[in-house]
Structure formats: structure tokens, C-alpha cells
Design an enzyme around this catalytic site. Structure first.
Site, PDB file in Angstrom:
ATOM      1  N   ASP A  92      -9.367  12.550   3.689  1.00 50.73           N
ATOM      2  CA  ASP A  92      -8.427  13.040   3.571  1.00 50.73           C
ATOM      3  C   ASP A  92      -7.371  12.597   4.631  1.00 50.73           C
ATOM      4  O   ASP A  92      -6.127  11.949   4.225  1.00 50.73           O
ATOM      5  CB  ASP A  92      -8.326  14.564   4.304  1.00 50.73           C
ATOM      6  N   GLY A 151      -1.138  24.345  11.799  1.00 51.87           N
ATOM      7  CA  GLY A 151      -2.380  24.596  11.326  1.00 51.87           C
ATOM      8  C   GLY A 151      -3.553  23.874  11.982  1.00 51.87           C
ATOM      9  O   GLY A 151      -3.269  22.849  12.492  1.00 51.87           O
ATOM     10  N   GLY A 165      -9.274  23.212   7.786  1.00 46.93           N
ATOM     11  CA  GLY A 165      -9.837  22.013   7.451  1.00 46.93           C
ATOM     12  C   GLY A 165      -9.056  20.867   7.181  1.00 46.93           C
ATOM     13  O   GLY A 165      -9.455  19.596   7.356  1.00 46.93           O
ATOM     14  N   ALA A 166      -7.898  20.984   6.540  1.00 46.82           N
ATOM     15  CA  ALA A 166      -6.883  19.730   6.198  1.00 46.82           C
ATOM     16  C   ALA A 166      -6.461  19.224   7.610  1.00 46.82           C
ATOM     17  O   ALA A 166      -6.535  18.062   7.618  1.00 46.82           O
ATOM     18  CB  ALA A 166      -6.045  20.275   5.384  1.00 46.82           C
ATOM     19  N   SER A 197      -7.972  17.116  -9.560  1.00 44.84           N
ATOM     20  CA  SER A 197      -8.874  16.287  -9.237  1.00 44.84           C
ATOM     21  C   SER A 197      -9.532  15.281 -10.288  1.00 44.84           C
ATOM     22  O   SER A 197      -9.754  14.374 -10.670  1.00 44.84           O
ATOM     23  CB  SER A 197      -9.847  16.573  -8.099  1.00 44.84           C
ATOM     24  N   LYS A 232     -15.196  22.756   3.027  1.00 48.94           N
ATOM     25  CA  LYS A 232     -15.376  21.561   3.711  1.00 48.94           C
ATOM     26  C   LYS A 232     -16.247  21.637   5.049  1.00 48.94           C
ATOM     27  O   LYS A 232     -16.901  20.591   5.066  1.00 48.94           O
ATOM     28  CB  LYS A 232     -13.834  21.186   3.961  1.00 48.94           C
TER      29      LYS A 232
HETATM   30  P1  NDP Z   1      -7.942  26.293   5.584  1.00 44.77           P
HETATM   31  O1  NDP Z   1      -8.159  27.617   4.935  1.00 44.77           O
HETATM   32  O2  NDP Z   1      -9.082  25.520   6.443  1.00 44.77           O
HETATM   33  O3  NDP Z   1      -6.918  26.421   6.633  1.00 44.77           O
HETATM   34  C1  NDP Z   1      -5.640  27.011   6.341  1.00 44.77           C
HETATM   35  C2  NDP Z   1      -4.547  26.886   7.536  1.00 44.77           C
HETATM   36  O4  NDP Z   1      -3.311  27.554   7.370  1.00 44.77           O
HETATM   37  C3  NDP Z   1      -5.268  27.568   8.911  1.00 44.77           C
HETATM   38  O5  NDP Z   1      -4.619  27.021   9.991  1.00 44.77           O
HETATM   39  C4  NDP Z   1      -4.517  29.025   8.927  1.00 44.77           C
HETATM   40  O6  NDP Z   1      -4.153  29.617  10.094  1.00 44.77           O
HETATM   41  C5  NDP Z   1      -3.176  28.840   8.348  1.00 44.77           C
HETATM   42  N1  NDP Z   1      -2.501  29.896   7.590  1.00 44.77           N
HETATM   43  C6  NDP Z   1      -2.812  30.649   6.442  1.00 44.77           C
HETATM   44  N2  NDP Z   1      -2.089  31.373   6.199  1.00 44.77           N
HETATM   45  C7  NDP Z   1      -1.048  31.420   7.204  1.00 44.77           C
HETATM   46  C8  NDP Z   1       0.118  32.346   7.574  1.00 44.77           C
HETATM   47  N3  NDP Z   1       0.654  33.210   6.810  1.00 44.77           N
HETATM   48  N4  NDP Z   1       0.782  31.963   8.692  1.00 44.77           N
HETATM   49  C9  NDP Z   1       0.439  30.996   9.340  1.00 44.77           C
HETATM   50  N5  NDP Z   1      -0.510  29.960   9.215  1.00 44.77           N
HETATM   51  C10 NDP Z   1      -1.349  30.457   8.308  1.00 44.77           C
HETATM   52  O7  NDP Z   1      -7.344  25.509   4.469  1.00 44.77           O
HETATM   53  P2  NDP Z   1      -7.143  23.709   4.472  1.00 44.77           P
HETATM   54  O8  NDP Z   1      -6.864  23.196   5.881  1.00 44.77           O
HETATM   55  O9  NDP Z   1      -8.052  23.182   3.693  1.00 44.77           O
HETATM   56  O10 NDP Z   1      -5.754  23.564   3.285  1.00 44.77           O
HETATM   57  C11 NDP Z   1      -4.459  23.769   4.081  1.00 44.77           C
HETATM   58  C12 NDP Z   1      -3.397  23.453   3.194  1.00 44.77           C
HETATM   59  O11 NDP Z   1      -3.428  21.730   2.966  1.00 44.77           O
HETATM   60  C13 NDP Z   1      -3.499  23.653   1.560  1.00 44.77           C
HETATM   61  O12 NDP Z   1      -2.290  24.176   1.104  1.00 44.77           O
HETATM   62  C14 NDP Z   1      -4.050  22.948   0.975  1.00 44.77           C
HETATM   63  O13 NDP Z   1      -3.913  22.681  -0.495  1.00 44.77           O
HETATM   64  C15 NDP Z   1      -3.768  21.634   1.376  1.00 44.77           C
HETATM   65  N6  NDP Z   1      -4.385  20.253   1.195  1.00 44.77           N
HETATM   66  C16 NDP Z   1      -3.971  19.391   0.473  1.00 44.77           C
HETATM   67  C17 NDP Z   1      -4.552  18.207   0.529  1.00 44.77           C
HETATM   68  C18 NDP Z   1      -3.967  17.030  -0.410  1.00 44.77           C
HETATM   69  O14 NDP Z   1      -4.745  16.148  -0.379  1.00 44.77           O
HETATM   70  N7  NDP Z   1      -2.865  16.981  -0.463  1.00 44.77           N
HETATM   71  C19 NDP Z   1      -5.959  17.931   0.964  1.00 44.77           C
HETATM   72  C20 NDP Z   1      -6.556  18.984   1.857  1.00 44.77           C
HETATM   73  C21 NDP Z   1      -5.700  20.331   1.903  1.00 44.77           C
HETATM   74  P3  NDP Z   1      -5.482  30.466  10.683  1.00 44.77           P
HETATM   75  O15 NDP Z   1      -6.459  29.745  11.338  1.00 44.77           O
HETATM   76  O16 NDP Z   1      -4.567  31.415  11.770  1.00 44.77           O
HETATM   77  O17 NDP Z   1      -6.022  31.500   9.702  1.00 44.77           O
END
Ligand code: NDP
Length: 279
Positions: free
Chosen positions: A101, A126, A129-130, A16, A65
Site C-alpha cells: 500500500d 485515520g 490498516g491503510a 482488483s 489486513k
Molecule cells: P480500517 O477499517 O482499518 O480503518 C478505518 C479508519 O477510518 C479508522 O481510523 C477509523 O477510526 C476511521 N473511521 C471510520 N469511520 C469514521 C468516522 N465516521 N469518523 C471518523 N473516522 C472514522 O480501514 P482501512 O484503513 O483499511 O481503510 C481506510 C480507507 O482507505 C477505506 O476507505 C479504504 O477503501 C481506503 N483504502 C484505499 C486503498 C487504495 O489502494 N486506494 C488501500 C487501502 C485502503 P476508528 O479507529 O476510530 O474506528
């Protein structure tokens, strides 16, 4: 000079600052943009001292977030709908919270990649937050039915409830993923490859019209995009374009100027391709 920052944990790897500095240079705006590392317990205090010391705005990334949405004294409609904030705009002594986003993802997919999202049967992997940030914008862009699958099924249910369209949005168990049929849009909104490995996904999810999109980029996106290509997806798109477009939307909210994202995308894509291939 105006002062901005991105707050996260970890955040020092964040692109960023580089993206916003490129936009500022292009627009002739003098601004400072830092990456501020803070653990969840320190986030509220760090944010209020940034406001007191004259900070003008910020971005918020993983894992803050949802907490950011609670700390703002005003929320935009899209931040309320997502229950998550990625953009902070100075509002008196506190913050107005917005979420760019979803707009960033839709702009990247429809503008840069030329996808028509209307009517697409969509699978969201998933519910963090995203996923919360992008799901409302995808629905507004006219996708068809949206299926949400999450490791913790309660979070998939909560996201489906939050979206408030029971006819169109359905939560399903990961264990039942084989039974869901084919999708025209598959979004990987998990952070699975950051901490472990991608869950096993059946190739039956992919058809000849499928666009597969990973919200992460660089090495973290490789396993999902490789799976999608092997399964025959028509497009396999990473989250770099979304990252740049959501930043452009924040930049517009702060400065009233819409930057040209193409040169920034071209430069970062070349850099990332070189890093991933080891060039
Ligand atoms: P969060 O921590 O809020 O959520 C993570 C998600 O991934 C949850 O749904 C979680 O499931 C799931 N998860 C984590 N580990 C595993 C696993 N081993 N197997 C299955 N599911 C899993 O993160 P964000 O939502 O903020 O981010 C998610 C992705 O999106 C990241 O890689 C981030 O970098 C990317 N992103 C990209 C953006 C962009 O501008 N390109 C903007 C925002 C995010 P559970 O709820 O069961 O834990």
C-alpha cells in the site's frame, strides 16, 4: 494456470480482479484472479483451503489486513512495520506476507502526480490498516513532521508508537484539530464516508501548497476532495492511482514483471468519472 484471489468483506465491488486481469493480458501471463468474500471469522479457514487447493497468491483488503499478518509464516520488513498485510505470496505450505500500500501511494503521488513529498508537514486522518500501511512509506519518502488524528485516540497513539520516531510523529485529538495549523500534505485514511459522514474539518488546515489525498475513490472520496478544493488545496487526489500502483507492486512480487499502469489508470478513471457524474 496460476491462481490468485482478493479476500475481503465486502469484496464483490473490488476492482482488483479487473486490474490484475488487465496486467496479465498486457504481460501475456495466464492467470485466474477471483474475489473471495469472507466474514472475519471465516477468513483463516478460507485462506488455508485456498492454499491447500493450489492458490498461488492473494491480496487482502478490509477488514482482514491485520489478521492476515498474524496468519503468515513469514513477513517482509514493510509488513512487519505496518502490522498489516495486503499481499500474500506462496511460501511452502503457507504464506509470505508483504504490504504494497505504501509503495503504491508514494509511486502514485510522486510519479503520476509529480509531487515532491520531501519536508512536507503532513496530517494523517485515520489510524486503521491503510494508515498503518502508508505511514512508513511516507516517512521513508522524506515527509516532514507527521501528525496522526483518529476518532479513537488510542489507535492514533498506537500508530505513532509503532512508527518509532517520536521526534517526527505526533498523535493529536480530533477535538484539537483547529489548533494544528496548516499542512502541505493531508491524507484522508478514514473510511468515514463509507459508513457515515466525514468529520468536520477546519479550512485552516489547508494552505496554497497543500496536496489533499483521499485513499478512497469514486463516490466515497467526493466529500473530502470537495472540502479540500473549497479550502483552496493545490491538489485534490483520490485513491484510484494508489489502488492501481499497489496492485502493480503485488503483480511484480508474484510474476517478476512490472506492468504499465497508465492505460489501466486511464480506463478506470474514465469509467469512475462516468459513474460519479451518472454519464
Ligand atoms: P480500517 O477499517 O482499518 O480503518 C478505518 C479508519 O477510518 C479508522 O481510523 C477509523 O477510526 C476511521 N473511521 C471510520 N469511520 C469514521 C468516522 N465516521 N469518523 C471518523 N473516522 C472514522 O480501514 P482501512 O484503513 O483499511 O481503510 C481506510 C480507507 O482507505 C477505506 O476507505 C479504504 O477503501 C481506503 N483504502 C484505499 C486503498 C487504495 O489502494 N486506494 C488501500 C487501502 C485502503 P476508528 O479507529 O476510530 O474506528
Amino acid at each position: 494456470m496460476k491462481r490468485y484471489a482478493v479476500f475481503g468483506h465486502p469484496v464483490l465491488h473490488s476492482l482488483s480482479p479487473k486490474i490484475h486481469q488487465a496486467f496479465a493480458k498486457q504481460s501475456g501471463i495466464a492467470m485466474d484472479y477471483l474475489a473471495i468474500e469472507c466474514a472475519p471469522g471465516d477468513f483463516p479457514g478460507t485462506l488455508s483451503s485456498f492454499a491447500r487447493s493450489g492458490g498461488d497468491g492473494g491480496n487482502v483488503t478490509l477488514p482482514h489486513k491485520q489478521r492476515a499478518a498474524e496468519l503468515c509464516n513469514l513477513l517482509s520488513a514493510r509488513a512487519k512495520r505496518a502490522g498489516a498485510v495486503n499481499t500474500l505470496i506462496k511460501h511452502g505450505t503457507g504464506w509470505l506476507g508483504d504490504n504494497t500500500d505504501g509503495a503504491g501511494l508514494v509511486r502514485d503521488l510522486t510519479g503520476r502526480h509529480g509531487l515532491d513529498l520531501r519536508g512536507r508537514r503532513t496530517l494523517m486522518l485515520g489510524a486503521g490498516g491503510a494508515a498503518r500501511g502508508v505511514a512508513p512509506a511516507l516517512l521513508d519518502a522524506g515527509i516532514g513532521d507527521l501528525f496522526v488524528v483518529n476518532r479513537d485516540p488510542q489507535k492514533a497513539d498506537a500508530l505513532a508508537d509503532l512508527l518509532g520516531e517520536p521526534e517526527r510523529v505526533h498523535s493529536r485529538y480530533f477535538d484539537d484539530i483547529e489548533t494544528l495549523g496548516e499542512f502541505e500534505l493531508i491524507i484522508n485514511a478514514t473510511s468515514a464516508t463509507r459508513h457515515g459522514s466525514l468529520p468536520t474539518l477546519p479550512m485552516s488546515l489547508v494552505g496554497p501548497r497543500t496536496a489533499a489525498v483521499d485513499l478512497s475513490y469514486g463516490e466515497a472520496a467526493i466529500p473530502f476532495l470537495a472540502w479540500a478544493r473549497a479550502a483552496g488545496a493545490r491538489e485534490a487526489i483520490d485513491g484510484l492511482g494508489m489502488l492501481i500502483e499497489q496492485a502493480a507492486e503485488s503483480f511484480f512480487l508474484w510474476h517478476g514483471v512490472r506492468p504499465d499502469t497508465d492505460p489501466v489508470y486511464a480506463e478506470l478513471q474514465a469509467r469512475h468519472a462516468a459513474l460519479v457524474t451518472g454519464d
